[in-house]
Design a protein around this motif. Structure first.
Motif, PDB file in Angstrom:
ATOM      1  N   CYS A   1       0.894  -1.146   0.123  1.00 10.25           N
ATOM      2  CA  CYS A   1       0.031   0.076   0.073  1.00 10.25           C
ATOM      3  C   CYS A   1       0.851   1.390   0.072  1.00 10.25           C
ATOM      4  CB  CYS A   1      -0.971  -0.126   1.079  1.00 10.25           C
ATOM      5  SG  CYS A   1      -1.756   1.518   1.374  1.00 10.25           S
TER       6      CYS A   1
ATOM      7  N   CYS B   1       0.126   3.084   3.557  1.00 10.09           N
ATOM      8  CA  CYS B   1       0.481   2.664   4.919  1.00 10.09           C
ATOM      9  C   CYS B   1       1.604   1.702   4.853  1.00 10.09           C
ATOM     10  CB  CYS B   1      -0.568   2.313   5.629  1.00 10.09           C
ATOM     11  SG  CYS B   1      -1.422   0.772   5.116  1.00 10.09           S
TER      12      CYS B   1
ATOM     13  N   SER C   1       0.912  -1.581   4.082  1.00 14.66           N
ATOM     14  CA  SER C   1       0.424  -2.707   4.263  1.00 14.66           C
ATOM     15  C   SER C   1       0.590  -3.473   3.052  1.00 14.66           C
ATOM     16  CB  SER C   1      -1.050  -2.591   4.572  1.00 14.66           C
ATOM     17  OG  SER C   1      -1.537  -3.634   4.566  1.00 14.66           O
TER      18      SER C   1
ATOM     19  N   CYS D   1      -3.906  -0.515   0.071  1.00 15.74           N
ATOM     20  CA  CYS D   1      -4.822  -1.464   0.729  1.00 15.74           C
ATOM     21  C   CYS D   1      -6.336  -0.940   0.767  1.00 15.74           C
ATOM     22  CB  CYS D   1      -4.382  -1.532   2.269  1.00 15.74           C
ATOM     23  SG  CYS D   1      -4.627  -0.185   3.341  1.00 15.74           S
TER      24      CYS D   1
ATOM     25  N   CYS E   1      -7.141   1.921   3.398  1.00 16.48           N
ATOM     26  CA  CYS E   1      -6.625   3.249   2.986  1.00 16.48           C
ATOM     27  C   CYS E   1      -7.608   3.845   2.003  1.00 16.48           C
ATOM     28  CB  CYS E   1      -5.276   3.049   2.645  1.00 16.48           C
ATOM     29  SG  CYS E   1      -4.030   3.148   4.018  1.00 16.48           S
TER      30      CYS E   1
HETATM   31 ZN   LIG Z   1      -3.051   1.150   3.452  1.00 18.77          ZN
END
Ligand SMILES: [Zn+2]
Length: 170
Positions: free
Chosen positions: A84, A87, A89, A116, A119
């Motif tokens: 992501c 963030c 991820s 992700c 988000c």
């Molecule tokens: Zn994210």
């Protein structure tokens, strides 16, 4: 059997994939040299040469920045390292329009990033500045190497050493 030939710039950056016929023309005009050849020989009336698999141009060519490849989910994910871009991820990955479509953002390599699901939902139809969510890395057109590595088509093993990310600069 038609074979594809990987073409490297003089800097070893992969820039194109061409037919064996086109590669032979470049070799005969002394514009390229063979880096990797395959089994068997190409035989013509007055020539015989190894079958090229990877060739390198002898002089550097400027690759037009305008060259566009069709946007693909696999390549966006590969370009973004399957993370992501908001963030970091690696789970529940989707594609997000940085400038939302509803706000005039296009579906282009420069406006689509890996995000992700949480988000993506949080960002919704906001502009990055409105919600303080900007991608970690500015999205860009993928290099040919990134494109080929993520491509569903089988890549010849002989190409792989030349598709390592170390030389991709686009
Ligand atoms: Zn994210």
């Amino acid at each position: 059997m038609p074979r594809r030939v990987l073409v490297l710039n003089a800097t070893y950056e992969p820039i194109n994939v061409c037919s064996t016929k086109r590669a032979i023309v470049l070799l005969l005009k002394n514009r390229a040299e063979i880096l990797v050849s395959g089994m068997g020989e190409i035989r013509g009336e007055s020539l015989s040469m190894p079958r090229p698999l990877v060739i390198k141009l002898l002089t550097y060519v400027v690759v037009p920045r305008g060259e566009r490849r069709r946007l693909s989910r696999r390549v966006v994910l590969a370009r973004d390292g399957h993370r992501c871009q908001y963030c970091g991820s690696t789970r529940h990955l989707t594609l997000d329009h940085v400038i939302p479509r509803s706000r005039g953002g296009g579906t282009s390599w420069e406006n689509v990033v890996t995000s992700c699901f949480p988000c993506n939902t949080r960002k919704g139809a906001h502009l990055p500045t409105e919600i303080g969510m900007a991608p970690r890395v500015r999205p860009r057109n993928p290099s040919l190497a990134e494109f080929l590595v993520a491509s569903p088509t089988e890549i010849p093993d002989d190409w792989r050493p030349y598709l390592e990310p170390t030389t991709a600069t686009s």
